[in-house]
Each structure stands twice: as structure tokens, then as C-alpha cells.
Write a protein that holds these residues in place. Structure first.
Motif, mmCIF file in Angstrom:
data_model
loop_
_atom_site.group_PDB
_atom_site.id
_atom_site.type_symbol
_atom_site.label_atom_id
_atom_site.label_comp_id
_atom_site.label_asym_id
_atom_site.label_seq_id
_atom_site.Cartn_x
_atom_site.Cartn_y
_atom_site.Cartn_z
ATOM 1 N N ARG A 110 -0.857 10.399 -9.812
ATOM 2 C CA ARG A 110 -0.465 9.385 -8.836
ATOM 3 C C ARG A 110 -1.572 8.395 -8.498
ATOM 4 O O ARG A 110 -1.313 7.210 -8.269
ATOM 5 N N VAL A 111 -2.826 8.827 -8.430
ATOM 6 C CA VAL A 111 -3.897 7.941 -7.987
ATOM 7 C C VAL A 111 -4.789 7.529 -9.159
ATOM 8 O O VAL A 111 -4.903 8.239 -10.155
ATOM 9 N N SER A 112 -5.424 6.376 -9.021
ATOM 10 C CA SER A 112 -6.212 5.794 -10.113
ATOM 11 C C SER A 112 -7.324 6.722 -10.588
ATOM 12 O O SER A 112 -7.564 6.859 -11.797
ATOM 13 N N TRP B 55 0.848 -1.193 0.000
ATOM 14 C CA TRP B 55 0.000 0.000 0.000
ATOM 15 C C TRP B 55 0.881 1.239 0.000
ATOM 16 O O TRP B 55 1.799 1.386 0.827
ATOM 17 N N GLY B 56 0.643 2.135 -0.960
ATOM 18 C CA GLY B 56 1.459 3.330 -1.098
ATOM 19 C C GLY B 56 2.784 3.082 -1.785
ATOM 20 O O GLY B 56 3.600 3.993 -1.923
ATOM 21 N N ASP C 87 -7.477 9.890 -10.628
ATOM 22 C CA ASP C 87 -6.959 10.978 -11.457
ATOM 23 C C ASP C 87 -6.363 10.462 -12.757
ATOM 24 O O ASP C 87 -6.384 11.162 -13.772
ATOM 25 N N GLN C 88 -5.817 9.268 -12.751
ATOM 26 C CA GLN C 88 -5.310 8.686 -13.991
ATOM 27 C C GLN C 88 -6.428 8.501 -15.007
ATOM 28 O O GLN C 88 -6.209 8.593 -16.214
ATOM 29 N N SER D 298 -1.827 2.221 -8.611
ATOM 30 C CA SER D 298 -1.511 3.452 -9.335
ATOM 31 C C SER D 298 -0.019 3.754 -9.297
ATOM 32 O O SER D 298 0.534 4.319 -10.241
ATOM 33 N N SER E 106 -11.295 2.933 -8.146
ATOM 34 C CA SER E 106 -10.443 2.506 -7.037
ATOM 35 C C SER E 106 -9.258 1.653 -7.478
ATOM 36 O O SER E 106 -8.406 1.311 -6.653
ATOM 37 N N HIS E 107 -9.191 1.293 -8.761
ATOM 38 C CA HIS E 107 -8.121 0.412 -9.220
ATOM 39 C C HIS E 107 -7.836 0.679 -10.694
ATOM 40 O O HIS E 107 -8.749 1.018 -11.469
ATOM 41 N N ASP F 249 1.590 -0.315 -5.165
ATOM 42 C CA ASP F 249 0.135 -0.348 -5.198
ATOM 43 C C ASP F 249 -0.248 -0.121 -6.656
ATOM 44 O O ASP F 249 0.617 0.079 -7.512
ATOM 45 N N THR G 266 5.673 2.537 -4.521
ATOM 46 C CA THR G 266 5.956 3.127 -5.830
ATOM 47 C C THR G 266 7.276 2.632 -6.416
ATOM 48 O O THR G 266 7.787 3.218 -7.357
#
Length: 345
Positions: A77-79, A50-51, A81-82, A61, A112-113, A59, A53
Motif C-alpha cells: 500500500r505505501v511507497s 491524501w489516503g 514498501d512498494q 501509492s 516518500s513518493h 495519493d 485509493t
């Protein structure tokens, strides 16, 4: 009136400055879909964190961001926003390199994924249960009902119109297009390939100058000894689904390899010439046979004893300047030669 105008100007500035309102990912370059997918699949089996990179743990994203960053492409960085950038793609028009998005529960709307479509109805992503894994977008009972959207980034595209040459035919086992008959390690590479100890890449390519990672080294040495894969998990960062897990386990049980502290093995880290020396010394229970062997850069090094043993046994050699370069990354041709000499072929 003046106050209202200022407020409107600020609103416009905020709107145009927001990186997540752009329709495209920021890119300093481009990447072909095949290159993106090939790189993404190299991390299969890396555990979920989790978290996370980095290759020590991702994780979902963070994994996508790491893969795209390798090609100079900046994505959020997060799904959630991707999913806001790029061009929307229907499921029927998916192509390798497209991003696919999922919700936590069927019927939800919050992303969420995320994952990367790799073709043939499959995608790769960082999952909490299997780490980096390939799953079916259409038949997987968990992911299929949670799929909601796909995006295509303009930076992922074919970058040439040059006709693609016809693929070369596969060569007999042990022969490779990039290992000529005059290559210094051609016999070693051919012999170990015929025994199944080492393998090349698609279409008879060996890449002799490529560095070797720790998982590859453990696997080759275990195979050279005739050791069979063992189930289970010996290290926190090597999941049971990782391609080399069985050989890493048996090499650990045999006392051939160690971790790098705190229960971690770092399977994708490049293996050094010193580490290879230590593995070979343990694997073949070698002793120094020539006490006159010396190098100018190993005094006090943690692997000094192992280096002397492999060098005095003529498994490994130094360089013309009198050094051994113990902390340099071992190359595929070098490791093939070391193992070939160790098993006496």
C-alpha cells in the motif's frame, strides 16, 4: 536449549510469512508494459487526495496499487514498501512499467513518493499540485533531484513471442477499421469525426461499443454546440489540468450538465442513457413533439421528461421489449447518433 530452539523457529516463521520481505509482488496474472502504461495514463488529471485509493482521488501509492490491482497484481500500500519488492533497476535501464521512487528532500533516505515510468524519460504519479500528472524524471526541477531508486516487477513483462504485425496505416478522417460501411452508425460517426466533434483512438480505431464517461459526453455536446473551453474549475474533482476541464466548465455554465452532489462531477464515471437524454434536452431546448411516446421502464424516473423529449424528437430510440433502459451506460456509437440527430445533420 528447547526454549532457544522454539524462539528460533518462531523467528523463521515470521521472516518467511512477512509479505514485505518477498522479492516480488504477488500476482494472479501478468500485464505487458504497454497495457500497464496505457491504463495508468487514463487517470491523468484525477485530483490528489491524501489516503485516496479510487478515481475520485488518489495519493501516490494508492494510485499505483489501483493500477496494478486492475491486472490482478497485488502490491504493498505505501511507497516505502512498494520499493522493497521487485528487482532493482538502474536509471539508465528503465523501461515503461518500472516503478520509480523519490525522497521528500535531496539527501534523505526515506522513500516518500512513487510513480510509474512511461518512457522517454517521463513518469506518471499522483502529485498534490497537479493530481495525476506526467513529469520528466531528468529535467523536472522538483522531482529530478529527489529520484533515488527504481524497481521492476516480474509480473510486468511481455507475455508473447509472436511477431508483431506491421501497424496499419491511418485512414482518412471519419473512417475507422472497426466501423464497417455496414455499421448502423457509420454515417453519424463519419460526419461528427469530420467536424472534430468526436475522435477515435490511435491508428484509426473508434471502439463504437465502448461506454462513454461523463467527461467525454460533456466534451462532445459542447463541441457540437460550438462552445469554446472556459478556464477555471467548476467541480472539486476536475482540476484545471484535466484534459476535459474547459469543456466541462462551459457545459456547466450553459446549464447542460450538473454534478453528482457535494460539488463533485465524477468525470470518469460512465454516463447513462438518462443522463445523455437530460444533457441533450438542456443543450437543444427540446420539447416533447409526440405525446404518444412511451416506455415501460421510465415511469417516475428522474429523467422521464427528458427521455420523452429526446425520443419524441427522434434523437433516441428504445428497445424491442418496449424499454428505454435509462440507467444503462451509453455507448460511443449511440452518443454519436444522438448528437448527429440533434444538430440536424
Amino acid at each position: 536449549m528447547k526454549k532457544r530452539l522454539i524462539v528460533m523457529m518462531i523467528a523463521v516463521m515470521v521472516f518467511t510469512a512477512s509479505p514485505f520481505m518477498s522479492n516480488e509482488a504477488e500476482a494472479s496474472g501478468t500485464v505487458t508494459p504497454s497495457a500497464l502504461v496505457e491504463y495508468a495514463l487514463k487517470f491523468k488529471g484525477v485530483p490528489y487526495k491524501w489516503g485516496g485509493t479510487t478515481p475520485s482521488g488518489f495519493d501516490c501509492s494508492g494510485y499505483l496499487q489501483y493500477v496494478f490491482n486492475n491486472f490482478g497484481i497485488s502490491i504493498p500500500r505505501v511507497s516505502a514498501d512498494q520499493q522493497k519488492v521487485g528487482t532493482s533497476i538502474s536509471k539508465s535501464n528503465l523501461k515503461p512499467g518500472d516503478l520509480v521512487f523519490f525522497v521528500a528532500q535531496p539527501g534523505n533516505t526515506r522513500i516518500s513518493h512513487s510513480g510509474i515510468y512511461v518512457g522517454n524519460g517521463n513518469f506518471v504519479s499522483a502529485t498534490s499540485s497537479k493530481g495525476i500528472a506526467v513529469e520528466s524524471l531528468n529535467t523536472n526541477p522538483y522531482w529530478a533531484p529527489r529520484y533515488v531508486a527504481a524497481k521492476r516487477y516480474s509480473s510486468v513483462r511481455e507475455t508473447t513471442t509472436t511477431p508483431v504485425a506491421a501497424p496499419k496505416p491511418a485512414l482518412p478522417v471519419g473512417q475507422y477499421y472497426d466501423v464497417s460501411t455496414g455499421h448502423w452508425a457509420v454515417n453519424e460517426i463519419k460526419s461528427l469525426s469530420s467536424k472534430g466533434i468526436i475522435n477515435g483512438y490511435d491508428v484509426s480505431i473508434f471502439k463504437p461499443e465502448n461506454p462513454v464517461n461523463r467527461a467525454e459526453a460533456a466534451t462532445m455536446i459542447a463541441k457540437a454546440l460550438g462552445l469554446k473551453p472556459v478556464n477555471g474549475t467548476s467541480f472539486k474533482d476536475v482540476s484545471s489540468a484535466y484534459w476535459a476541464n474547459g469543456y466541462i466548465n462551459v457545459a456547466k455554465n450553459a446549464g447542460i450538465i450538473d454534478g453528482r452532489g457535494n460539488g463533485y462531477f465524477e468525470p470518469t464515471a460512465l454516463v447513462t442513457r438518462a443522463e445523455i437524454s437530460a444533457m441533450l434536452t438542456r443543450a437543444f431546448a427540446m420539447k416533447a413533439t409526440n405525446t404518444t411516446v412511451k416506455f415501460n421502464d421510465i415511469s417516475g424516473h428522474w429523467a422521464e421528461s427528458s427521455v420523452i423529449k429526446v425520443a419524441s424528437s427522434n434523437l433516441a430510440t428504445g428497445y424491442d421489449d418496449g424499454s428505454f433502459k435509462p440507467d444503462a451506460s451509453a455507448k460511443r456509437a449511440e452518443l454519436a447518433a444522438f448528437i448527429y440527430r440533434a444538430i440536424g445533420n
